[in-house]
Write an enzyme that holds these catalytic residues in place. Structure first.
Site, PDB file in Angstrom:
ATOM      1  N   PRO A 145       0.774  -1.247   0.000  1.00  0.00           N
ATOM      2  CA  PRO A 145       0.000   0.000   0.000  1.00  0.00           C
ATOM      3  C   PRO A 145       0.804   1.297   0.000  1.00  0.00           C
ATOM      4  CG  PRO A 145      -0.023  -1.007   2.184  1.00  0.00           C
ATOM      5  CD  PRO A 145       0.847  -1.869   1.329  1.00  0.00           C
ATOM      6  N   CYS A 146       2.106   1.227  -0.165  1.00  0.00           N
ATOM      7  CA  CYS A 146       2.891   2.456   0.035  1.00  0.00           C
ATOM      8  C   CYS A 146       2.512   3.599  -0.896  1.00  0.00           C
ATOM      9  CB  CYS A 146       4.375   2.170  -0.070  1.00  0.00           C
ATOM     10  SG  CYS A 146       4.828   1.516  -1.672  1.00  0.00           S
TER      11      CYS A 146
END
Lengths: 281, 279
Positions: A201-202
């Site tokens: 999810p960065c």
């Protein structure tokens, strides 16, 4: 992961400027998703994995048995995020093959020829199963990532035989640009003793911020243009159109956040027929 | 008329739980175990997950829980050597005919979809070999399709609203619990309605076992309503005096062959493989 465990939960709403959401906003957006798209539902977590900042019966969102008839590489083209300038961080996704292209570990499966095929006992009343050999099925999960304050996607795929796919098989259903950079194999935050393929999810907050700006900008219906080759138009037969009109005329609400997130995920996994769930309005 | 069999769908959590049970609980015990699987209305997959091993506590509308038997063999030789035809006959008899004759079918009509699942687990490599069968007799029943006369509206809402999957519709068109079938005179013509596991273009496997049930119970004729979400189908059954036929029902694989299936969950379950995959 340790990082997830250590990062404190924030409850300040910043979603329009940062693309991040709080756990409460995740629940609100999940409630909206589940109401509008009944193939999605809330689920609880394995006992050892329950997180106290989410209601016990709303730990993760799940949809099951989503079909996938084609692999991602046959559908997608190059992917850019439009304004996005910095390069993607490489995560060195695990490979199960070594430099020679062989499996690093011998997976000795038992050959079909080792088993005695039964006679087809003239039961002509049985209809043969009509399964195409590339017809896979996916269970999809949306969890909440505390370290990045965004949703996190987990995938659990099944072969045409109805048995679990290996992570390597599942990589074929993610577009190459994401597959090599941000796809991981991890233990999901909501279930014990199993691993799934996850999309790291960065970059999600940034993606969501861009997508929301596009949704709010008047006259721009195709918000995923530049995010993937597939446009919104593939999914709808009129009903989708109405939905975007409604959103365009006002600022995007947080409860619509996950619907937008799923449009983005659909562009990363174009062969998985998510939009089949979205047109069920 | 041809019938569409159920497709097996075994989730990773099923195998994970089976591996844990084999290791900690069953060990070398290969006696039959009661397990369950679920199908969703109009989606003819029998789904196995970790809940297959315990009482399922949530009952979603439109999701039907089916009972079955698990036979987990200790060695691949025993799995291969088992007489598959005899197993189907033995368990078809026990699960189906037995339930019809002792009356438990009336309280638990999902028995009509009883399955047999044979397995072998290689816990070193996390390779699982399995085969599902849904036993039924390959009798040529006297079944005719008849037109929908529009008499039964709203079955697709009334039946799930009752939390049931099988019902009996009485002569006054009331939807009554399936257990009422026990008290219907065998000279009468009952109407049995059920949530069809398949979409309307296909005829579900379940119909064959309903026919067997009607035959064993001594009915002369009956009507079946295959309830779909949008559309119903009507079948009329008449008692015949032909041979009952043999037990059948092992699942064919996607290549259409009568062979077991296998899956390699090493990458998903085996802790050592997980460690070597981590970066």
């Amino acid at each position: 992961s340790l990082r997830e465990y250590l990062t404190p939960v924030s409850n300040t709403s910043t979603f329009r400027t940062t693309g991040e959401i709080t756990p409460d906003e995740f629940v609100k957006a999940g409630d909206y998703l589940v109401e509008k798209f009944p193939t999605w539902s809330w689920a609880s977590a394995s006992k050892s994995k329950v997180r106290d900042f989410l209601p016990p019966d709303k730990q993760v969102l799940v949809t099951r048995h989503v079909p996938s008839h084609v692999r991602a590489s046959t559908v997608s083209g190059p992917v850019t995020l439009g304004e996005e300038e910095d390069g993607w961080t490489s995560f060195g996704v695990a490979n199960t093959k070594d430099a020679d292209g062989d499996d690093t570990e011998e997976i000795a499966e038992i050959a079909d020829s080792d088993f005695e095929e039964l006679d087809d006992d003239d039961d002509d009343a049985a209809e043969a199963p009509a399964t195409a050999t590339d017809h896979r099925t996916y269970n999809l999960y949306i969890a909440y990532s505390t370290s990045y304050r965004v949703p996190k996607m987990f995938l659990s795929g099944y072969s045409p035989e109805g048995s679990p796919l290996t992570p390597e098989d599942m990589f074929e259903d993610i577009i190459p640009e994401y597959r090599d950079k941000t796809v991981t194999i991890e233990r999901p935050t909501f279930q014990d003793n199993i691993t799934m393929v996850a999309i790291h999810p960065c970059k999600h907050a940034n993606v969501m911020r861009v997508l929301m700006e596009r949704v709010e900008a008047k006259g721009d219906k195709d918000i995923t243009r530049g995010v993937a080759k597939l446009g919104v138009a593939d999914a709808d037969d009129g009903e989708g159109e109405e939905e975007w009109e409604e959103v365009e005329n006002s600022a995007m609400r947080v409860d619509q956040y996950l619907v937008t997130f799923l449009k983005f995920i659909a562009s990363v996994t174009p062969g998985i027929e998510h939009d089949y769930t979205m047109s069920a309005l | 008329m041809s019938f569409t069999p159920f497709s097996s769908f075994l989730e990773a959590s099923f195998f994970q739980t089976l591996a844990a049970k084999k290791l900690n609980e069953y060990k070398l015990d290969d006696s039959p175990k009661r397990v369950s699987a679920e199908y969703t209305w109009q989606q003819g997959r029998l789904v196995f997950d970790s809940d297959s091993f315990s009482d399922r506590d949530s009952h979603c509308k439109g999701v039907v829980e089916c009972p079955g038997t698990l036979l987990n063999y200790n060695t691949i030789e025993e799995f291969k050597g088992a007489d598959k035809k005899a197993l189907l006959a033995e368990w078809g008899d026990k699960m189906l005919s037995g339930a019809i004759m002792n009356g438990s079918i009336f309280r638990n009509p999902e028995i009509l979809n009883s399955f047999l699942l044979i397995t072998f687990c290689d816990l070193k490599k996390y390779i699982f070999v399995y085969w599902m069968g849904v036993p039924c007799l390959n009798t040529k029943w006297d079944l005719q399709e008849v037109a929908d006369e529009g008499n039964y509206t709203n079955l697709s809402t009334r039946i799930p609203a009752l939390g049931e999957s099988f019902v009996v519709i009485d002569p006054d068109d009331n939807v009554t619990p399936f257990s009422e079938l026990e008290y219907v005179e065998r000279s009468e013509d009952p109407t049995i309605a059920f949530l069809s596991p398949t979409s309307p273009e296909n005829t579900p496997w379940t119909v064959r076992n309903i026919c067997l049930m009607l035959h064993i119970l001594g009915f002369k004729s009956a009507t079946m309503i295959l309830v779909g979400r949008e559309k119903n189908r009507f079948l009329e059954w008449k008692r015949g005096d032909g041979e009952l036929g043999a037990w059948t029902g092992w699942e064919k694989n996607s290549a259409g062959k009568l062979l077991p299936k296998q899956t390699n969950l090493g990458p998903l379950l085996n802790p050592l493989q997980l460690a070597s995959q981590a970066v």
